[in-house]
Design a protein around this motif. Sequence first.
Motif, PDB file in Angstrom:
ATOM      1  N   ALA A 127       0.827  -1.208   0.000  1.00  0.00           N
ATOM      2  CA  ALA A 127       0.000   0.000   0.000  1.00  0.00           C
ATOM      3  C   ALA A 127       0.861   1.258   0.000  1.00  0.00           C
ATOM      4  O   ALA A 127       0.554   2.231  -0.713  1.00  0.00           O
ATOM      5  N   CYS A 128       1.950   1.247   0.776  1.00  0.00           N
ATOM      6  CA  CYS A 128       2.821   2.429   0.864  1.00  0.00           C
ATOM      7  C   CYS A 128       3.525   2.697  -0.458  1.00  0.00           C
ATOM      8  O   CYS A 128       3.626   3.855  -0.894  1.00  0.00           O
ATOM      9  N   VAL A 129       4.018   1.652  -1.099  1.00  0.00           N
ATOM     10  CA  VAL A 129       4.694   1.815  -2.389  1.00  0.00           C
ATOM     11  C   VAL A 129       3.713   2.343  -3.431  1.00  0.00           C
ATOM     12  O   VAL A 129       4.040   3.230  -4.230  1.00  0.00           O
ATOM     13  N   TYR A 130       2.497   1.823  -3.417  1.00  0.00           N
ATOM     14  CA  TYR A 130       1.479   2.268  -4.374  1.00  0.00           C
ATOM     15  C   TYR A 130       1.224   3.772  -4.243  1.00  0.00           C
ATOM     16  O   TYR A 130       1.112   4.489  -5.252  1.00  0.00           O
ATOM     17  N   THR A 278       1.096   4.480   8.680  1.00  0.00           N
ATOM     18  CA  THR A 278       1.702   4.182   7.375  1.00  0.00           C
ATOM     19  C   THR A 278       2.068   5.438   6.589  1.00  0.00           C
ATOM     20  O   THR A 278       2.902   5.361   5.678  1.00  0.00           O
ATOM     21  N   THR A 279       1.472   6.582   6.931  1.00  0.00           N
ATOM     22  CA  THR A 279       1.831   7.803   6.199  1.00  0.00           C
ATOM     23  C   THR A 279       3.300   8.163   6.414  1.00  0.00           C
ATOM     24  O   THR A 279       3.943   8.715   5.516  1.00  0.00           O
ATOM     25  N   SER A 280       3.833   7.851   7.597  1.00  0.00           N
ATOM     26  CA  SER A 280       5.257   8.100   7.838  1.00  0.00           C
ATOM     27  C   SER A 280       6.118   7.240   6.916  1.00  0.00           C
ATOM     28  O   SER A 280       7.139   7.696   6.396  1.00  0.00           O
ATOM     29  N   ILE A 281       5.708   5.989   6.712  1.00  0.00           N
ATOM     30  CA  ILE A 281       6.455   5.099   5.818  1.00  0.00           C
ATOM     31  C   ILE A 281       6.416   5.636   4.399  1.00  0.00           C
ATOM     32  O   ILE A 281       7.430   5.632   3.691  1.00  0.00           O
ATOM     33  N   LEU A 304      10.031   1.390  -5.957  1.00  0.00           N
ATOM     34  CA  LEU A 304       9.900  -0.068  -5.893  1.00  0.00           C
ATOM     35  C   LEU A 304      11.134  -0.697  -5.257  1.00  0.00           C
ATOM     36  O   LEU A 304      11.016  -1.602  -4.411  1.00  0.00           O
ATOM     37  N   LEU A 305      12.310  -0.217  -5.645  1.00  0.00           N
ATOM     38  CA  LEU A 305      13.553  -0.747  -5.077  1.00  0.00           C
ATOM     39  C   LEU A 305      13.621  -0.483  -3.575  1.00  0.00           C
ATOM     40  O   LEU A 305      13.937  -1.391  -2.784  1.00  0.00           O
TER      41      LEU A 305
END
Length: 361
Positions: A127-130, A278-281, A304-305
């Motif tokens: 979700a964070c990467v998206y 998760t917003t911090s991530i 992505l990496l």
Amino acid sequence: MTNNITKFQLFFMLIQTQIGIGLLSLPHDVQKSANSDGWISTLIAGVAVQAMLVIYWKLLRRFPSLIYTEITQKILGVFLGKLLNIIIYMNFILVGGLVTILCIKLINSWLLPLTPGWIISLLILTACVYLAISDLKMIARFFVLASSLFLLLWFTSILSWPTPKEIQYILPFGSSGIKSIFMGSKDSLLAMLGFEGLLFFFPFIIENKKGVLKTISMANLFLTLFYTYFIFITLITFSTEQLAQMREPILILLRGISYKMVDRVDLIFLSIWIVPMTTSIISYLYFASRSMNAKKKHYSKFVLLNGFILFLITLIPNDDAFITLFNKYVSYLSYVVVFFIPTLLLILSFLLKKHEMSEST
């Protein structure tokens, strides 16, 4: 211009990056040093953050269209700048990894004790990467929407006021001593990290940048009072001896709230609070990817990496001893990246007479 943001959005982006999982354990962390004066420590930490924000603002005014890792190369040259950028990148990756590990551990402890940590990590990071891959304007809109959950926490905390409170727990003020209070402010300061996001957001503000200092100052004031309020309410609810035994006193506070049709308010709240955590991530994924000076066409690949690297970090066996050690060294690195390097860059920019219109060296 898909990467442009407003000062209104900047306000919420800063507080969303700062407020997260750290709030839940902050009263426990601060009381270890400051005891009943933890709320004073938080106010002092807020003053320190404000001083750094002024330094950031002065530095960014000299380089209004450059982000943090571009400023380093502008002042120090390409070679030294890139060496410094490696340290900056490592800091954001490690902080992102630490926040992710803490989120997984919290969810495992309170919500999903039988779910393997790697599954929780995969779901969160996907979700964070998206979201981090999206343009900055989209991220900003999500952060503004997620900020409404702060009202939920504040409203829920009001429901806890009927439970017994003892103002004597924090009296007399200053009884812990100046040294202990300042030691406690160090723990508060670590929970407030995330304001360095200004060094990456500033160039994309589309409005008059003269009002930015006021905006970031208001964000810092909000955060400081928000943290102080929750530390204060826990200090008058639990004794320092009790707080020493509680990892997440905020959740324990909410656990005491119960109604006929609603039970375990703490678990309901935590299920929703996953979003601000998760917003911090997302922010640190963004910072790490931008720290690599990724061009727009390569930015998504770097996200992505970096997301994969964070996933690998969470696979490391993370018992309490490891997390304590990890947190210790990440904190040291954060002090360098968040406090020392920007201050040094500002001093050098004046000594070397460097600004954005000067010739590159």
